[in-house]
Design a protein around this motif. Structure first.
Motif, PDB file in Angstrom:
ATOM      1  N   ASN A 147      21.891 -52.672 -48.506  1.00  0.00           N
ATOM      2  CA  ASN A 147      23.115 -53.351 -48.073  1.00  0.00           C
ATOM      3  C   ASN A 147      24.154 -52.362 -47.543  1.00  0.00           C
ATOM      4  OD1 ASN A 147      22.240 -55.937 -48.603  1.00  0.00           O
ATOM      5  ND2 ASN A 147      23.109 -56.011 -50.655  1.00  0.00           N
ATOM      6  N   VAL A 148      24.281 -51.215 -48.198  1.00  0.00           N
ATOM      7  CA  VAL A 148      25.244 -50.208 -47.743  1.00  0.00           C
ATOM      8  C   VAL A 148      24.839 -49.653 -46.380  1.00  0.00           C
ATOM      9  CG1 VAL A 148      26.186 -47.917 -48.205  1.00  0.00           C
ATOM     10  CG2 VAL A 148      25.973 -49.574 -50.063  1.00  0.00           C
ATOM     11  N   LEU A 149      23.566 -49.301 -46.219  1.00  0.00           N
ATOM     12  CA  LEU A 149      23.103 -48.723 -44.958  1.00  0.00           C
ATOM     13  C   LEU A 149      23.192 -49.736 -43.823  1.00  0.00           C
ATOM     14  CD1 LEU A 149      20.008 -46.724 -46.264  1.00  0.00           C
ATOM     15  CD2 LEU A 149      22.264 -45.815 -45.643  1.00  0.00           C
ATOM     16  N   ALA A 150      22.838 -50.988 -44.085  1.00  0.00           N
ATOM     17  CA  ALA A 150      22.931 -52.028 -43.054  1.00  0.00           C
ATOM     18  C   ALA A 150      24.384 -52.268 -42.660  1.00  0.00           C
ATOM     19  CB  ALA A 150      22.287 -53.318 -43.547  1.00  0.00           C
ATOM     20  N   ALA A 151      25.287 -52.257 -43.657  1.00  0.00           N
ATOM     21  CA  ALA A 151      26.707 -52.432 -43.359  1.00  0.00           C
ATOM     22  C   ALA A 151      27.219 -51.291 -42.486  1.00  0.00           C
ATOM     23  CB  ALA A 151      27.516 -52.505 -44.660  1.00  0.00           C
ATOM     24  N   LEU A 152      26.755 -50.076 -42.750  1.00  0.00           N
ATOM     25  CA  LEU A 152      27.162 -48.927 -41.952  1.00  0.00           C
ATOM     26  C   LEU A 152      26.682 -49.067 -40.516  1.00  0.00           C
ATOM     27  CD1 LEU A 152      28.434 -46.119 -41.777  1.00  0.00           C
ATOM     28  CD2 LEU A 152      26.233 -45.159 -42.470  1.00  0.00           C
ATOM     29  N   VAL A 153      25.423 -49.451 -40.333  1.00  0.00           N
ATOM     30  CA  VAL A 153      24.880 -49.630 -38.981  1.00  0.00           C
ATOM     31  C   VAL A 153      25.676 -50.687 -38.225  1.00  0.00           C
ATOM     32  CG1 VAL A 153      22.881 -50.454 -37.660  1.00  0.00           C
ATOM     33  CG2 VAL A 153      22.555 -48.844 -39.544  1.00  0.00           C
ATOM     34  N   ASN A 154      25.888 -51.842 -38.874  1.00  0.00           N
ATOM     35  CA  ASN A 154      26.635 -52.911 -38.212  1.00  0.00           C
ATOM     36  C   ASN A 154      28.065 -52.469 -37.897  1.00  0.00           C
ATOM     37  OD1 ASN A 154      24.444 -54.597 -38.361  1.00  0.00           O
ATOM     38  ND2 ASN A 154      25.149 -55.703 -40.162  1.00  0.00           N
ATOM     39  N   GLY A 155      28.685 -51.747 -38.824  1.00  0.00           N
ATOM     40  CA  GLY A 155      30.057 -51.319 -38.622  1.00  0.00           C
ATOM     41  C   GLY A 155      30.201 -50.335 -37.479  1.00  0.00           C
ATOM     42  N   VAL A 156      29.308 -49.356 -37.428  1.00  0.00           N
ATOM     43  CA  VAL A 156      29.358 -48.353 -36.352  1.00  0.00           C
ATOM     44  C   VAL A 156      29.129 -49.019 -34.997  1.00  0.00           C
ATOM     45  CG1 VAL A 156      28.162 -46.361 -35.374  1.00  0.00           C
ATOM     46  CG2 VAL A 156      28.699 -46.411 -37.808  1.00  0.00           C
ATOM     47  N   ALA A 157      28.124 -49.890 -34.933  1.00  0.00           N
ATOM     48  CA  ALA A 157      27.855 -50.594 -33.681  1.00  0.00           C
ATOM     49  C   ALA A 157      29.043 -51.456 -33.279  1.00  0.00           C
ATOM     50  CB  ALA A 157      26.595 -51.449 -33.827  1.00  0.00           C
ATOM     51  N   ALA A 158      29.675 -52.109 -34.257  1.00  0.00           N
ATOM     52  CA  ALA A 158      30.825 -52.973 -33.963  1.00  0.00           C
ATOM     53  C   ALA A 158      31.988 -52.168 -33.399  1.00  0.00           C
ATOM     54  CB  ALA A 158      31.258 -53.713 -35.232  1.00  0.00           C
ATOM     55  N   VAL A 159      32.230 -50.987 -33.946  1.00  0.00           N
ATOM     56  CA  VAL A 159      33.305 -50.127 -33.430  1.00  0.00           C
ATOM     57  C   VAL A 159      33.021 -49.740 -31.980  1.00  0.00           C
ATOM     58  CG1 VAL A 159      34.390 -47.859 -33.648  1.00  0.00           C
ATOM     59  CG2 VAL A 159      34.017 -49.258 -35.686  1.00  0.00           C
ATOM     60  N   LEU A 160      31.779 -49.367 -31.706  1.00  0.00           N
ATOM     61  CA  LEU A 160      31.414 -48.978 -30.335  1.00  0.00           C
ATOM     62  C   LEU A 160      31.539 -50.164 -29.383  1.00  0.00           C
ATOM     63  CD1 LEU A 160      30.381 -46.848 -28.391  1.00  0.00           C
ATOM     64  CD2 LEU A 160      28.049 -47.380 -29.102  1.00  0.00           C
ATOM     65  N   PHE A 161      31.060 -51.342 -29.810  1.00  0.00           N
ATOM     66  CA  PHE A 161      31.152 -52.528 -28.966  1.00  0.00           C
ATOM     67  C   PHE A 161      32.610 -52.889 -28.673  1.00  0.00           C
ATOM     68  CE2 PHE A 161      26.932 -54.097 -30.951  1.00  0.00           C
ATOM     69  CZ  PHE A 161      26.212 -53.338 -30.039  1.00  0.00           C
ATOM     70  N   THR A 162      33.465 -52.778 -29.695  1.00  0.00           N
ATOM     71  CA  THR A 162      34.883 -53.096 -29.503  1.00  0.00           C
ATOM     72  C   THR A 162      35.534 -52.124 -28.522  1.00  0.00           C
ATOM     73  OG1 THR A 162      35.023 -53.994 -31.757  1.00  0.00           O
ATOM     74  CG2 THR A 162      37.095 -53.418 -30.676  1.00  0.00           C
ATOM     75  N   ALA A 163      35.201 -50.842 -28.649  1.00  0.00           N
ATOM     76  CA  ALA A 163      35.753 -49.842 -27.731  1.00  0.00           C
ATOM     77  C   ALA A 163      35.318 -50.121 -26.300  1.00  0.00           C
ATOM     78  CB  ALA A 163      35.305 -48.447 -28.163  1.00  0.00           C
ATOM     79  N   VAL A 164      34.059 -50.483 -26.123  1.00  0.00           N
ATOM     80  CA  VAL A 164      33.553 -50.771 -24.775  1.00  0.00           C
ATOM     81  C   VAL A 164      34.198 -52.052 -24.235  1.00  0.00           C
ATOM     82  CG1 VAL A 164      31.484 -51.343 -23.452  1.00  0.00           C
ATOM     83  CG2 VAL A 164      31.399 -49.532 -25.159  1.00  0.00           C
ATOM     84  N   TRP A 165      34.435 -53.031 -25.125  1.00  0.00           N
ATOM     85  CA  TRP A 165      35.126 -54.262 -24.717  1.00  0.00           C
ATOM     86  C   TRP A 165      36.540 -53.942 -24.223  1.00  0.00           C
ATOM     87  CZ3 TRP A 165      39.518 -56.421 -27.122  1.00  0.00           C
ATOM     88  CH2 TRP A 165      39.920 -57.654 -26.600  1.00  0.00           C
ATOM     89  N   LEU A 166      37.232 -53.043 -24.921  1.00  0.00           N
ATOM     90  CA  LEU A 166      38.583 -52.659 -24.515  1.00  0.00           C
ATOM     91  C   LEU A 166      38.587 -52.021 -23.127  1.00  0.00           C
ATOM     92  CD1 LEU A 166      39.949 -51.204 -27.880  1.00  0.00           C
ATOM     93  CD2 LEU A 166      40.721 -53.297 -26.721  1.00  0.00           C
ATOM     94  N   LEU A 167      37.471 -51.396 -22.777  1.00  0.00           N
ATOM     95  CA  LEU A 167      37.340 -50.791 -21.448  1.00  0.00           C
ATOM     96  C   LEU A 167      36.870 -51.799 -20.401  1.00  0.00           C
ATOM     97  CD1 LEU A 167      35.643 -47.408 -22.481  1.00  0.00           C
ATOM     98  CD2 LEU A 167      38.034 -47.762 -21.801  1.00  0.00           C
ATOM     99  N   GLY A 168      36.625 -53.047 -20.844  1.00  0.00           N
ATOM    100  CA  GLY A 168      36.193 -54.085 -19.911  1.00  0.00           C
ATOM    101  C   GLY A 168      34.736 -53.996 -19.516  1.00  0.00           C
TER     102      GLY A 168
END
Length: 256
Positions: free
Chosen positions: A182-203
């Motif tokens: 659960n911890v490792l899966a949460a980390l993977v999802n969290g890191v990917a979510a941060v990257l996706f959000t940053a890319v979304w901010l760039l359009g």
């Protein structure tokens, strides 16, 4: 999104959060739901990934008692999950959407096979645990890295993959392995979510923040409930629902 569709996404979030905490294939509930509601596949995957992060954290928190004594191990494996998640998310954003439409049905099919065969897999793992390396070793680190790439790209059943890897290389009780998963899966999802959000901010990608919010709220409730009562659910019923939803997703993606 109308009220009925919003309710369906919220309910899918609850189911996904609970399943992720106990088994690890909740994306096979939320992702097909978004696709069925007309979301483009990549936008559905990105929105789903971001939305499931709170549920993953809630599931890990629910297993906090089983995490005792695993700090050093998780710090080592977290580096592998972090690296893999970045690679997987970059592949999702960098490859053309057509590639996602071809690759994901295959990944879902593989995930469904893992869901169906999990009881046999667990029995096989139990037989191997006496030969496990006390610290997991480099092969476990490499396997967690590969699981992180998979999770950053799509993520369905990454929890089952992680449980398999941890069970092979570590001599631990299954519940403690599930807590680490659960911890490792949460980390993977969290890191990917941060990257996706940053890319979304760039359009550079699409995110439906209403869907993200609904999934996040549902997954948080589901993650806490799953950690408490998920083990009481009939496994065959749970697997049956996951397989039915997964097959529906494959059909929708192929015929889209």
């Amino acid at each position: 999104m109308n009220a009925l569709e919003a309710a369906a996404v919220f309910a899918a979030g609850i189911g996904a959060g609970g399943i992720n905490a106990v088994v690890g294939s909740g994306t096979l509930i939320t992702f097909p739901t978004l696709v069925a509601l007309g979301f483009p596949p990549v936008a559905a995957n990105v929105s789903n990934n971001i939305g499931l992060v709170p549920g993953s954290v809630a599931g890990a928190y629910g297993y906090r008692a089983e995490l005792a004594g695993q700090r050093d191990r998780l710090l080592r494996l977290a580096a592998a999950s972090l690296t893999g998640a970045i690679i997987g998310a970059a592949l999702l954003l960098g490859l053309p959407e057509k590639a996602f439409g071809v690759i994901v049905p295959v990944l879902i099919a593989v995930s469904l096979v893992l869901v169906v065969t999990q009881p046999r897999l667990n029995a096989w793992l139990a037989a191997r645990r006496e030969h496990a390396h006390p610290h997991g070793g480099p092969w476990l680190w490499a396997g967690v890295l590969a699981a992180g790439v998979y999770g950053g790209y799509f993520g369905a059943a990454q929890g089952i993959i992680l449980i398999a890897l941890l069970g092979i290389f570590l001599d631990e009780d299954l519940q403690r392995l599930n807590a680490a998963k659960n911890v490792l899966a949460a980390l993977v999802n969290g890191v990917a979510a941060v990257l996706f959000t940053a890319v979304w901010l760039l359009g550079r990608t699409e995110v439906d923040w209403v869907a993200v919010l609904l999934i996040a709220l549902g997954a948080t409730v589901g993650g806490l409930l799953g950690a408490k009562i998920g083990r009481r659910l009939p496994p065959m019923v749970l697997r049956g629902v996951i397989v039915a939803v997964g097959l529906t997703a494959i059909v929708n993606l192929i015929t889209d």
